[in-house]
Design a protein around this motif. Structure first.
Motif, PDB file in Angstrom:
ATOM      1  N   MET A 147       0.818  -1.220   0.000  1.00 15.93           N
ATOM      2  CA  MET A 147       0.000   0.000   0.000  1.00 15.93           C
ATOM      3  C   MET A 147       0.851   1.269   0.000  1.00 15.93           C
ATOM      4  O   MET A 147       0.347   2.362  -0.230  1.00 15.93           O
ATOM      5  CB  MET A 147      -0.925   0.020   1.235  1.00 15.93           C
TER       6      MET A 147
ATOM      7  N   ASP B 135      -5.948   8.261  -1.434  1.00 23.13           N
ATOM      8  CA  ASP B 135      -5.293   6.950  -1.492  1.00 23.13           C
ATOM      9  C   ASP B 135      -5.841   6.059  -0.383  1.00 23.13           C
ATOM     10  O   ASP B 135      -5.091   5.494   0.396  1.00 23.13           O
ATOM     11  CB  ASP B 135      -3.769   7.138  -1.352  1.00 23.13           C
TER      12      ASP B 135
ATOM     13  N   LYS C 233     -11.029   2.195  -2.116  1.00 29.65           N
ATOM     14  CA  LYS C 233     -11.321   2.542  -3.517  1.00 29.65           C
ATOM     15  C   LYS C 233     -12.813   2.756  -3.760  1.00 29.65           C
ATOM     16  O   LYS C 233     -13.187   3.568  -4.613  1.00 29.65           O
ATOM     17  CB  LYS C 233     -10.783   1.462  -4.465  1.00 29.65           C
TER      18      LYS C 233
ATOM     19  N   ASP D 211      -4.512   7.949  -6.276  1.00 27.01           N
ATOM     20  CA  ASP D 211      -3.538   6.874  -6.421  1.00 27.01           C
ATOM     21  C   ASP D 211      -4.214   5.572  -6.860  1.00 27.01           C
ATOM     22  O   ASP D 211      -5.409   5.371  -6.633  1.00 27.01           O
ATOM     23  CB  ASP D 211      -2.804   6.646  -5.092  1.00 27.01           C
ATOM     24  N   ASN D 212      -3.436   4.713  -7.485  1.00 25.69           N
ATOM     25  CA  ASN D 212      -3.866   3.363  -7.889  1.00 25.69           C
ATOM     26  C   ASN D 212      -4.903   3.358  -9.013  1.00 25.69           C
ATOM     27  O   ASN D 212      -5.710   2.424  -9.109  1.00 25.69           O
ATOM     28  CB  ASN D 212      -4.422   2.561  -6.688  1.00 25.69           C
TER      29      ASN D 212
HETATM   30 CA    CA Z   1      -2.015   3.501  -2.918  1.00 26.21          CA
END
Ligand code: CA
Length: 220
Positions: free
Chosen positions: A42, A143, A146, A169-170
């Motif tokens: 993470m 972040d 989700k 992020d991601n």
């Molecule tokens: Ca992340």
């Protein structure tokens, strides 16, 4: 030659790190401590942390919200790039994980720039909006969980000033966003976010293939 992003194998990635990353010994130590954690993946990489710190400098950010602090590496990168009177509001639900980072913030001399709020981030963001903090932040780094990204987006878009920056992020989610057989809730949430950001005329965007995908959105 190709006009698309090159693939980066381990060898080239090592070169990239060696020729761009200026991580301090303290930052490396925090990453290494975190690497022993079961959720270590993470944590953002050092090149991404440095990129985000550059963004802080570029827009001269003085007030930043971070949603999802984990063990505090990204917060350390952001806080170090801010001026001495800068303020970083870190939102996380885990006392345990964030406690790993706090001593590193102290040792880096940036602890007083960081306010750590242990609570569901939506509550913290809604309280800020209710208290009249609309358009008072320069940047938001999102972040965390989700499935709440779109909820974080609507609130952070209201809290960030015009010309301010939102970072997600991601957004490539290890490639799963482009895999139609992956229908997990997190993947579907990130797909919905990516579509919403692409189609939202209130922002200018770029999905940067750094780390696991980092989308930059500038509020118009
Ligand atoms: Ca992340």
């Amino acid at each position: 030659m190709t006009n698309r992003t090159i693939s980066i194998d381990d060898h080239l990635h090592r070169y990239l790190l060696e020729h761009s990353v200026r991580e301090t010994a303290l930052m490396r130590e925090l990453r290494e401590v975190t690497a022993q954690h079961t959720l270590a993946r993470m944590q953002i990489g050092p090149e991404q942390g440095q990129f985000m710190a550059l963004l802080v400098e570029l827009i001269a950010a003085r007030r930043i919200i971070e949603i999802g602090t984990f063990t505090g590496y990204s917060a350390l990168c952001l806080a170090q790039a801010m001026p001495g009177d800068g303020r970083l509001l870190c939102c996380d639900v885990s006392e345990e994980y964030t406690a790993v980072g706090v001593p590193f913030w102290e040792r880096a001399g940036v602890r007083e720039r960081i306010e750590l709020k242990i609570a569901p981030a939506l509550e913290t963001l809604d309280a800020l909006l209710a208290d009249g903090h609309t358009e008072t932040f320069d940047m938001a780094f999102i972040d965390a969980d989700k499935t709440n990204y779109l909820n974080y987006y609507t609130r952070c878009l209201a809290l960030v000033r015009r010309g301010g920056l939102l970072l997600f992020d991601n957004t490539l989610w290890n490639g799963a966003v482009a895999d139609p057989t992956d229908e997990t809730p997190d993947t579907q949430a990130l797909r919905a976010l990516n579509r919403a950001l692409r189609d939202d005329e209130r922002i200018s965007i770029s999905l940067v293939p750094i780390g696991d995908g980092l989308t930059l959105a500038r509020k118009r």
